[in-house]
Design a protein around this motif. Sequence first.
Motif, PDB file in Angstrom:
ATOM      1  N   CYS A 179       0.812  -1.225   0.000  1.00 14.36           N
ATOM      2  CA  CYS A 179       0.000   0.000   0.000  1.00 14.36           C
ATOM      3  C   CYS A 179       0.843   1.272   0.000  1.00 14.36           C
ATOM      4  O   CYS A 179       0.282   2.367  -0.098  1.00 14.36           O
ATOM      5  CB  CYS A 179      -0.940   0.005   1.212  1.00 14.36           C
ATOM      6  SG  CYS A 179      -2.086  -1.381   1.255  1.00 14.36           S
ATOM      7  N   ASN A 185      -4.839  -2.589  -0.852  1.00 15.04           N
ATOM      8  CA  ASN A 185      -4.697  -1.174  -1.200  1.00 15.04           C
ATOM      9  C   ASN A 185      -6.026  -0.552  -1.626  1.00 15.04           C
ATOM     10  O   ASN A 185      -6.115   0.672  -1.757  1.00 15.04           O
ATOM     11  CB  ASN A 185      -3.661  -0.994  -2.307  1.00 15.04           C
ATOM     12  CG  ASN A 185      -3.967  -1.845  -3.533  1.00 15.04           C
ATOM     13  OD1 ASN A 185      -5.048  -2.425  -3.664  1.00 15.04           O
ATOM     14  ND2 ASN A 185      -3.009  -1.923  -4.446  1.00 15.04           N
ATOM     15  N   GLU A 186      -7.067  -1.352  -1.826  1.00 14.81           N
ATOM     16  CA  GLU A 186      -8.369  -0.802  -2.192  1.00 14.81           C
ATOM     17  C   GLU A 186      -9.036  -0.048  -1.045  1.00 14.81           C
ATOM     18  O   GLU A 186      -9.923   0.773  -1.281  1.00 14.81           O
ATOM     19  CB  GLU A 186      -9.293  -1.923  -2.679  1.00 14.81           C
ATOM     20  CG  GLU A 186      -8.818  -2.612  -3.949  1.00 14.81           C
ATOM     21  CD  GLU A 186      -9.731  -3.759  -4.343  1.00 14.81           C
ATOM     22  OE1 GLU A 186     -10.809  -3.888  -3.724  1.00 14.81           O
ATOM     23  OE2 GLU A 186      -9.375  -4.538  -5.249  1.00 14.81           O
ATOM     24  N   LEU A 244      -7.754   2.225   0.663  1.00 14.84           N
ATOM     25  CA  LEU A 244      -7.298   3.615   0.703  1.00 14.84           C
ATOM     26  C   LEU A 244      -8.313   4.566   0.089  1.00 14.84           C
ATOM     27  O   LEU A 244      -8.402   5.726   0.493  1.00 14.84           O
ATOM     28  CB  LEU A 244      -5.951   3.749  -0.009  1.00 14.84           C
ATOM     29  CG  LEU A 244      -4.786   2.935   0.577  1.00 14.84           C
ATOM     30  CD1 LEU A 244      -3.541   3.112  -0.270  1.00 14.84           C
ATOM     31  CD2 LEU A 244      -4.535   3.326   2.023  1.00 14.84           C
ATOM     32  N   ARG A 245      -9.096   4.082  -0.876  1.00 14.52           N
ATOM     33  CA  ARG A 245     -10.062   4.972  -1.521  1.00 14.52           C
ATOM     34  C   ARG A 245     -11.239   5.313  -0.619  1.00 14.52           C
ATOM     35  O   ARG A 245     -11.992   6.251  -0.905  1.00 14.52           O
ATOM     36  CB  ARG A 245     -10.583   4.332  -2.807  1.00 14.52           C
ATOM     37  CG  ARG A 245     -11.470   3.117  -2.599  1.00 14.52           C
ATOM     38  CD  ARG A 245     -12.029   2.635  -3.943  1.00 14.52           C
ATOM     39  NE  ARG A 245     -12.993   1.560  -3.789  1.00 14.52           N
ATOM     40  CZ  ARG A 245     -12.696   0.264  -3.809  1.00 14.52           C
ATOM     41  NH1 ARG A 245     -11.428  -0.092  -4.000  1.00 14.52           N
ATOM     42  NH2 ARG A 245     -13.623  -0.651  -3.661  1.00 14.52           N
ATOM     43  N   THR A 277     -10.232   9.023   1.524  1.00 11.81           N
ATOM     44  CA  THR A 277     -10.129  10.353   0.949  1.00 11.81           C
ATOM     45  C   THR A 277     -10.616  10.325  -0.484  1.00 11.81           C
ATOM     46  O   THR A 277     -10.500   9.318  -1.172  1.00 11.81           O
ATOM     47  CB  THR A 277      -8.680  10.860   0.990  1.00 11.81           C
ATOM     48  OG1 THR A 277      -8.604  12.126   0.333  1.00 11.81           O
ATOM     49  CG2 THR A 277      -7.735   9.896   0.294  1.00 11.81           C
ATOM     50  N   SER A 278     -11.145  11.427  -0.945  1.00 13.01           N
ATOM     51  CA  SER A 278     -11.630  11.535  -2.327  1.00 13.01           C
ATOM     52  C   SER A 278     -10.587  12.147  -3.242  1.00 13.01           C
ATOM     53  O   SER A 278     -10.830  12.327  -4.423  1.00 13.01           O
ATOM     54  CB  SER A 278     -12.894  12.403  -2.366  1.00 13.01           C
ATOM     55  OG  SER A 278     -12.620  13.692  -1.844  1.00 13.01           O
ATOM     56  N   THR A 279      -9.408  12.459  -2.731  1.00 14.60           N
ATOM     57  CA  THR A 279      -8.373  13.105  -3.538  1.00 14.60           C
ATOM     58  C   THR A 279      -7.274  12.134  -3.948  1.00 14.60           C
ATOM     59  O   THR A 279      -6.148  12.533  -4.213  1.00 14.60           O
ATOM     60  CB  THR A 279      -7.751  14.277  -2.760  1.00 14.60           C
ATOM     61  OG1 THR A 279      -7.213  13.762  -1.540  1.00 14.60           O
ATOM     62  CG2 THR A 279      -8.774  15.327  -2.461  1.00 14.60           C
ATOM     63  N   GLY A 280      -7.603  10.857  -3.958  1.00 20.12           N
ATOM     64  CA  GLY A 280      -6.624   9.870  -4.420  1.00 20.12           C
ATOM     65  C   GLY A 280      -5.505   9.707  -3.433  1.00 20.12           C
ATOM     66  O   GLY A 280      -5.725   9.521  -2.251  1.00 20.12           O
ATOM     67  N   THR A 281      -4.273   9.801  -3.893  1.00 17.61           N
ATOM     68  CA  THR A 281      -3.101   9.570  -3.042  1.00 17.61           C
ATOM     69  C   THR A 281      -2.433  10.858  -2.593  1.00 17.61           C
ATOM     70  O   THR A 281      -1.326  10.813  -2.075  1.00 17.61           O
ATOM     71  CB  THR A 281      -2.074   8.726  -3.818  1.00 17.61           C
ATOM     72  OG1 THR A 281      -1.700   9.424  -5.010  1.00 17.61           O
ATOM     73  CG2 THR A 281      -2.638   7.362  -4.191  1.00 17.61           C
TER      74      THR A 281
END
Length: 471
Positions: free
Chosen positions: A342, A450-451, A453-454, A457-461
Amino acid sequence: MVKKTSLFCCQECKTTYTKWQGKCDSCQAWNSIVEITSPYNTQKGLAAKPAQPIEFVSLAGSSENAERISCGISEFDRVVGGGLTQGSAILVGGDPGIGKSTILLQIAAAISAHSTCAYVSGEESVQQVTTRAKRLGLSMTPVQLASANNIRDIAAALDVPTPPRLVIVDSIQTMYLEDLESAPGSVSQVRACADALIRLAKMRGFIVVLVGHVTKEGTIAGPRILEHMVDTVLYFEGERGHQFRLLRATKNRFGPTDEIGVFEMTGAGLKQVENPSILFLAERHNDVAGAAVFAGIEGTRPVLVEIQALVGTSTLGTPRRAVLGWDTNRLAMVLAVLETRCGLNFAGRDVYLNVAGGLKITEPAADLAVASALVSAILDQPLEADTVIFGEIGLAGEIRSVGNNELRLKEAAKLGFKKVWLPTGKSAEKAKRVNGDLSPIDTRCIQKLNEILRFFTSTGTNVLDRKGTTR
């Protein structure tokens, strides 16, 4: 090869001795003792019995089921498999002051209402036990109480045609057999005393409950064979700072293992908790980062518990990894997968993990909930309050399916949770069936770690870069 034992026998009265002596103590005859050789070891015990041929029966056995006695406490009955089985031997262990003597005294008082029950204390006097009974409000129950340490005397009181239905010995480490020269609590004494009581219980058909001390590692003190000799091994678990006590079955010949009973320590003794999920989540705060709700299974019971994680900057050369209620090695594995798969960076950070309520989790289904709590803590973003999580993590970052998904989902729906993170595959199909029976649950199927992580936040990484990760 059978070891031969030398004995010395008087030719006048046939009295045997372990060593030669000039005068027989029984008949007072001189020089009448001669050495004889026995092809078998002499067995020290309560009494010597002549050899008898054993009888064989078929596997079908008797058509009658083993009789069970309800102790009046449903949580205890659940752990032992539906009640105490006639002629069984039960070993109860736990830390000092955890509540072993208290719960057994309550069980003795409950069973004495319809069956005879004996409580033998080797650690406390009769006055001390009666004082505790008054504090618990049990002084008027017809429990037969005694304070003794000699197994020969105890066996003489129990070896009668109508013995008590339940016999509690507190504790086995304080008992001794006078035929042995070692001190009470030694390996030979514990093994011999337990063997004598268990054999008598099998022969007379009463239930014997042995209280066992534990070592600093948490295992039963004395020989390991003690746990093999009994039919059921129960452990009392819990932290002294928490009011909850967990009774867990690690061995049970008459029921399921890993079953737990939840109790609450009060001034009036231990009270059973019929729905532990509500109490484990009672003091939960919804807006705190680093907290995730895990839908676990303890035996056959679904239990929802909060997993808390805290990640902070370390000032030490080697960051700390402190864990309460979970496996430290499994935490190291989850951290390694989070860093490798991740892109999160836990180097130079202290990690603290806690299972709220004092529960100890052993199943791998908690991996995903632990990882979610760690991600929430390092990103400083709370999880959605109405979400439960379960799933096993593989080293490749895949989320593996776990068992008893329907029980987990039904418990979550019953407590008002609306969302669930779970592995893909059969778990998702079972979730759809549960949705048809209870209130709908929003299922979020996760295939790779790693899924998750979405969901933060809505701003990706971008937030990952801002928090100092290496992705």
